[in-house]
Structure formats: structure tokens, C-alpha cells
Design an enzyme around this catalytic site. Structure first.
Site, PDB file in Angstrom:
ATOM      1  N   SER A 534       0.850  -1.198   0.000  1.00 19.64           N
ATOM      2  CA  SER A 534       0.000   0.000   0.000  1.00 19.64           C
ATOM      3  C   SER A 534       0.876   1.234   0.000  1.00 19.64           C
ATOM      4  CB  SER A 534      -0.879  -0.004   1.251  1.00 19.64           C
ATOM      5  OG  SER A 534      -1.470   1.270   1.427  1.00 19.64           O
ATOM      6  N   TYR A 547      -3.144  -1.061  10.015  1.00 24.58           N
ATOM      7  CA  TYR A 547      -3.048  -1.332   8.572  1.00 24.58           C
ATOM      8  C   TYR A 547      -1.665  -0.945   8.042  1.00 24.58           C
ATOM      9  CZ  TYR A 547      -4.273  -1.037   3.577  1.00 24.58           C
ATOM     10  OH  TYR A 547      -4.324  -1.202   2.223  1.00 24.58           O
TER      11      TYR A 547
END
Ligand code: ZN
Length: 657
Positions: A534, A547
Site C-alpha cells: 500500500s 493497517y
């Protein structure tokens, strides 16, 4: 009114339904009649099957019409090259844009019968493919049938058969049968009855050898090792999938399997799809050397016959298409499972014929080497290959994609499928997987294998990779994508939330990396692991800690995989996407609202907000990420490992470093 063409199509489809008569494009049929052309003139025509067309499911357009008045005079020629024949035959086409008529068009034209069948029946080939062929064929079918020794189809064979019209039919050694009738029914009856007589005759012969089953079941672990070793050896000249076929177990288990394989193909046209010979492989231990020996023999055979190679052609891939494995059956190869299945279907008929010959008439005999080579490299036959679409860039590649039911994983699955990859798709959401598979089926791409289950469960991950090996024969890569979004400031996060972020986004990635590396090392042909990390890995966001940490960990996991996999040719790279919304479930369950609030905007403004934030000012889609994944899985990135590629529209704060 039923026309001769209607009857021809119906009869041909009926023949095509029976694989003991013809398989995949084999055989051809014709009918003669009159039609009125575009200028109102009555013309005597013959409809004959197009070259490469399949009798099964054929339709009118598969049977181009030719003017008999332009074909019959060709019989006065003394000789004619294949090239000349093709040109002269095509001049007789009523519609010059129709598909190219069969190589055996003149054979049909020179016989003066309204309806003609030409089949490559197993039972007929069993009568002919040994030293005593002429006598056995005569005994089986009687004096009414002419016998023609092997001769490549073309002008000469057409003239020879054309002179045999006083018989009931013609047996062509190593090839098939020609029969005819005044009506379509009479023609079908004769084909059917003749083949049945051949079958009955064969069954009435006493068994000469007892080559009964001699091999015990191969254990599962050995099957998997064998497939990996076979694939590693076969893919030295390009990627392909493997497929196990138990239907050939009876042949593979025979004590005389080597003699059966030495009998070659039953009908010469089979070699177009399964090569002139198969190989026998007995264990994972011997697989690599068996394949190397086969390839060496094939190269030597081409070298011995190089003088016969037609101009402009080069040697075929030297690898076998069919391996007979005692205790298992056959392992066949292709760009897709479907192609490998076609090879198995043909191999089943070819090897059953040779086994029947061995059982009833003695050693099966192949065509001699020169005739084999002439057929193997015959432009008229190779033309059929040009009718097939060219293989896409990931044809033959086997890839696991996790989190494939939605979002980025779904986009990657669709992209890889259209590029020809064979896929194992995994996700917790079985319904979503089925929908993705249906979407792939609609596109006409190869059907993926689906594994519904939790990728944080060791046994599910092992099963996911094992499925790739069992169903497709090995593994080329994995896209490690399964993940969830976890929001919350550090002082609010529960231990459960924190741990589930790490387990689902990072530990599952470790498990798949481990399982994939083990298989890739055993297969010994390299591989590519793609980690969907990400933008947050380098540009973390407040309130998104669980996350961001898991994705940063994933980048580090990728780097270790690159370091450890390198000496085995295994590459590992990561993609950092940002703000991908289409078909995504990541933004459900409050994440959208959460992130919108964090940026001080409305939830429905989130897509535009992220697009405006990146340097290019563009939205990022699953397809953008998928194309980068396809690049990292392909040979185009063969010198790239340990890299991170952002697919985020450009976010300066998250530039890789
Ligand atoms: Zn034929």
C-alpha cells in the site's frame, strides 16, 4: 426441402460425435449436387469439409462449395505439387472467400459418388498398423475393400483412390477409411457397418499377450513431486500447464507400455497435436532425465532429416506433449488445461489402438522415420495451426491470487485470465469467487480453480498451493493480496484489532510465501511473487496504524523473499496502490466514513479527494494495479526483484525509499 448440403452437415455432425471415428479436425466428408449461381446458371458442385474444421458441431459454412467442372479435369494431370493443388482447387471455389477446402478435396472429387465419408476410425487403424496389415484388413472386411499402403494425402493419393470406385470402400493404412453411397443414409450405413465389422473382427481374435495392469497406485506425494519435476523439465522451452488423465491408466500400466509408445500415432494426423511419439515416465526421480532424453532424440531426428525440412519452416518444440506414467495414467501438456485435455483425448485413441494391435496382431508398427518427418513438417498439415489464435503473453503460466473475490484481487484475476494465465483464486468469500469465475468464463478465458477459505489458516494456504500443482501441474507465481482495512488511533485500538490486521495482512502473506517457495524450489524453474502492499507502507496515515504497520511489514517480507528466492530464480516485488475503490470491499464497514472524517470531507467525496491529492490528479483503478501485477509476473520484468512500484497516481510523501 432437404438439400444434399443439409444431409451432409447432419451426417458429418453424427460422425463427429463419435470419437472412435474421428477426433478434433480429423476426417472429412462430402456431397455432390447442383446449385444455381449468382448469374442464374446451374452448376454441378461438391461441398467438402474445410481444412482444420471439426466435423463435430460443424455447420454449412464449414463446407465450401466447389465447381466440379473445374475439379474433374485436374485428374488428367500426371503429377501436381501440394502448392499447385491448393491453388487449382481454390480456383474451383464458388465463393473465393470461403474457408480453404480439405487437403483431401480431390480424393472426394475423383470418386463418382454423391455422398462420401472419410473417417480415421480406431478400429480401421488397428487393422493396418502392423506388419500383417493387408492380410488382416482383407480377412476382416472381405474382398470388397481396397487396401492402400501409407501415402501422404494429396494429388497422387486422390488419383489412386479415384481409380478404386469399383470397390465398396478403401482402407488407408495408418490413416483411415473411405466409404460412399448414392444417398446420405446409405453412406452413413456403410461407414458404420464397416467400422463395426472391423471392431467385431478384432474382438474375435485371441489375445496374444497378457499385458495386464502391473503398476500400483502412485502415492499423492509422489504425484505432486513428479508433476513439479516434469514441469520443470518441460518448461525449459516455454511455460505450459500439465494435466493428469486417469483414462490412460490402463495403457500406462501395461507391462509392454514401451512397445505401445513405440507404435507411434494411430492415424498420422494425430501427430499435429501430440507429436509422433509419447514418452514413458516412471517416477519423479527419472522425470527430468526422461524428458531430456526425449528432447535430445527429437533434436537428433530433426537433424537426421534436415534435408527434408520445407523452406521457411523450423524445428518444432522438442518437448513431448504426452507422458504415460505407470500407476497414474497420462500427463499431457498445453497452453491451457483445455489444450492439454485435447491432447489426452487424442492420446487415448492413439495408444488404445497400439495396445489393441499388440494384443491381437503383434507389435504395432509406426510409419518409418522419413514418412513421419514428412508428415510432421508438412506445410499442408501445419496450415491448420495458423487457424488458431496466437497465445497471449501469460499462456501456460500458473498463478495463485488471494483476496480474488473483490477489489484489486478481482481486477488482477480478470487481467491475468485475459492474458492466458491458469489461475487458482482464493478468498474467504466463496460466492464472490464464483461470480469472478463466471465473469472469466464469459470472457472465454480458461476456467480458474477456486479455493474458498481463510488464508490465515495454514492448512488452507497449503491446499491453495497444492491445488495449483494438482490441477495445473505446478506454479509460476503468487499475488499476495488478501487483506483488510483496520482503523483507529493507537490509544483506541484493541489488541484483537491490532492482531487481526497483522494476521490477515501480514501472517497470511508469510504462509503463502513459505508454501510457494517450497514448490517453486522443487520445480526449479524460478517464479515471481507479487505483494500487494500500500501507499501507506511508505506514507502512513494517522488513525490507520494497524493497517500501515502490516503493509510496511509486507514490503519487508517481500525483500526477504527476494533475498532468499534469488538463487532459485524466484523474484519478489511489491506494488503500492492507493485509493482503489472499484469493486472493493475494503471501504465497507465504516472505513469510507472514517477516512472521510479524518480528511474533513463527505464520504461520497472520498474518490475525488484522493484523485485530487495525487500528482497526476487521477483516480486509480483495479485495472491499473492489475496491469502492473501482470508485468511483474511476466518475463518482461525478468531482471527486477526486491522492487516496489507505486500505483497511486504519484504521492510524493510515499515515494519508495
Ligand atoms: Zn484423412
Amino acid at each position: 426441402m432437404t438439400t444434399a448440403l443439409d444431409e451432409l452437415v447432419a451426417r458429418s455432425r453424427r460422425i463427429g460425435e463419435d470419437p472412435t471415428l474421428v477426433v478434433y479436425g480429423g476426417g472429412n466428408t462430402s456431397a455432390k449436387g447442383t446449385i444455381v449461381d449468382h448469374l442464374g446458371r446451374e452448376q454441378r458442385v461438391m461441398w467438402v469439409k474445410g481444412s482444420g474444421a471439426d466435423l463435430r458441431g460443424s455447420s454449412e459454412s464449414d463446407y465450401p462449395a466447389l465447381r466440379l467442372d473445374d475439379l474433374l479435369p485436374l485428374r488428367t494431370f500426371e503429377e501436381m505439387s501440394d502448392q499447385e493443388m491448393t491453388e487449382l482447387v481454390s480456383r474451383a471455389l464458388l465463393d473465393p472467400s470461403a474457408r480453404r477446402p480439405s487437403i483431401e478435396t480431390l480424393l472426394h472429387a475423383f470418386l463418382p459418388f454423391t455422398h462420401i465419408d472419410h473417417v480415421h476410425a480406431d478400429a480401421i487403424c488397428a487393422l493396418t498398423n502392423h506388419a500383417d496389415g493387408p492380410r488382416v484388413a482383407r480377412e476382416a472386411l472381405g474382398e470388397g475393400f481396397a487396401y492402400v499402403d501409407w501415402m501422404r494425402p494429396g494429388f497422387t493419393l486422390s488419383k489412386v483412390v479415384g481409380d478404386l470406385a469399383s470397390y465398396e470402400g478403401v482402407v488407408l493404412a495408418h490413416h483411415g477409411l473411405v466409404t460412399w453411397g448414392a444417398t446420405s443414409d446409405e453412406c452413413w450405413d456403410r461407414t458404420d457397418r464397416t467400422v463395426q465389422r472391423a471392431r467385431d473382427f478384432i474382438n474375435d481374435q485371441r489375445l496374444r499377450v497378457d499385458a495386464g495392469p502391473s503398476a500400483s497406485d502412485m502415492p499423492d506425494e509422489e504425484i505432486e513431486r513428479l508433476l513439479l519435476h516434469l514441469r520443470g523439465a518441460l518448461c525449459k522451452t516455454g511455460r505450459r500447464v500439465l494435466r493428469v488423465d486417469g483414462r490412460l491408466r490402463a495403457v500406462a500400466d501395461r507391462s509392454d507400455v514401451d512397445a505401445v509408445v513405440a507404435g507411434g500415432v494411430s492415424s498420422a494426423d494425430h501427430m499435429l497435436r501430440i507429436k509422433p511419439r509419447s514418452v514413458v515416465v516412471r517416477s519423479s526421480e527419472s522425470a527430468a532425465s526422461d524428458i531430456a532424453a526425449y528432447a535430445g532424440d527429437y533434436v537428433a531426428y530433426v537433424a537426421r532429416n534436415a534435408d527434408l525440412m520445407p523452406r521457411g519452416y523450423s524445428a518444432h518444440d522438442p518437448m513431448p506433449k504426452v507422458a504415460l506414467v505407470p500407476g497414474l495414467g497420462a500427463v499431457t501438456t498445453g497452453a491451457t488445461q483445455r489444450e492439454a485435455e485435447v491432447a489426452a483425448d487424442i492420446a487415448l485413441h492413439t495408444h488404445q489402438v497400439a495396445a489393441t494391435v499388440a494384443d491381437r496382431f503383434g507389435a504395432p508398427e509406426p510409419l518409418d522415420e522419413v514418412e513421419t518427418f514428412r508428415f510432421d513438417y508438412w506445410p499442408m498439415e501445419l496450415y491448420k495451426l495458423t487457424l488458431r489464435p496466437t497465445a497471449p503473453d501469460l499462456a501456460g503460466a500458473i498463478v495463485v491470487v488471494t483476496g480474488a473475490a473483490s477489489g484489486i484481487g478481482r481486477g488482477i484475476a480478470l487481467e491475468l485470465a485475459t492474458r492466458g494465465a491458469s489461475l487458482v483464486l482464493a478468498d474467504l468469500d466463496g460466492t464472490g469467487l464464483t461470480e469472478v469465475a463466471a465473469h472469466i468464463a464469459e470472457s472465454g478465458a480458461a476456467q480458474p480453480e477456486l479455493v474458498a477459505g481463510d488464508q490465515t489458516d495454514e492448512s488452507v494456504v497449503e491446499e491453495t498451493v497444492r491445488r495449483a500443482v494438482r490441477v495445473f501441474g505446478g506454479l509460476d507465481g503468487a499475488v499476495i493480496n488478501a487483506g483488510i482495512g483496520v482503523t483507529g488511533n493507537l490509544d483506541d485500538l484493541t489488541l484483537d484489532q491490532w492482531e487481526s490486521g497483522l494476521r490477515i495482512n501480514l501472517t497470511s502473506g508469510f504462509l503463502l510465501t513459505r508454501a510457494a517457495l517450497r514448490v517453486l524450489k522443487e520445480q526449479a524453474m524460478g517464479g515471481s511473487l507479487v505483494y500487494i502492499a500500500s501507499k501507506n507502507a511508505f506514507g502512513p496515515g494517522a488513525g490507520f496504524g494497524a493497517y500501515s504497520v502490516s503493509k510496511a511489514g509486507m514490503v519487508q517480507l517481500m525483500r526477504i523473499a527476494a533475498l532468499e528466492g534469488g538463487k532459485h530464480g524466484v523474484r519478489a516485488n511489491a506494488i503500492n496502490p492507493d485509493a482503489v475503490f472499484d469493486h472493493s470491499r475494503l471501504w465497507d464497514d465504516g472505513l469510507r466514513e472514517e477516512r472521510a472524517a479524518a480528511h474533513g470531507i463527505k464520504p461520497e467525496e472520498l474518490e475525488d479527494f484522493y484523485a485530487a491529492r495525487n500528482i497526476l490528479g487521477r483516480r486509480v483503478t483495479t485495472r491499473d494495479v492489475a496491469q502492473t501485477a501482470a508485468f511483474l509476473l511476466s518475463e518482461a520484468s525478468s531482471r527486477t526483484t526486491g522492487a516496489v512500484i507505486p500505483v497511486d497516481g504519484g504521492v510524493a510523501g510515499a515515494f519508495p525509499r
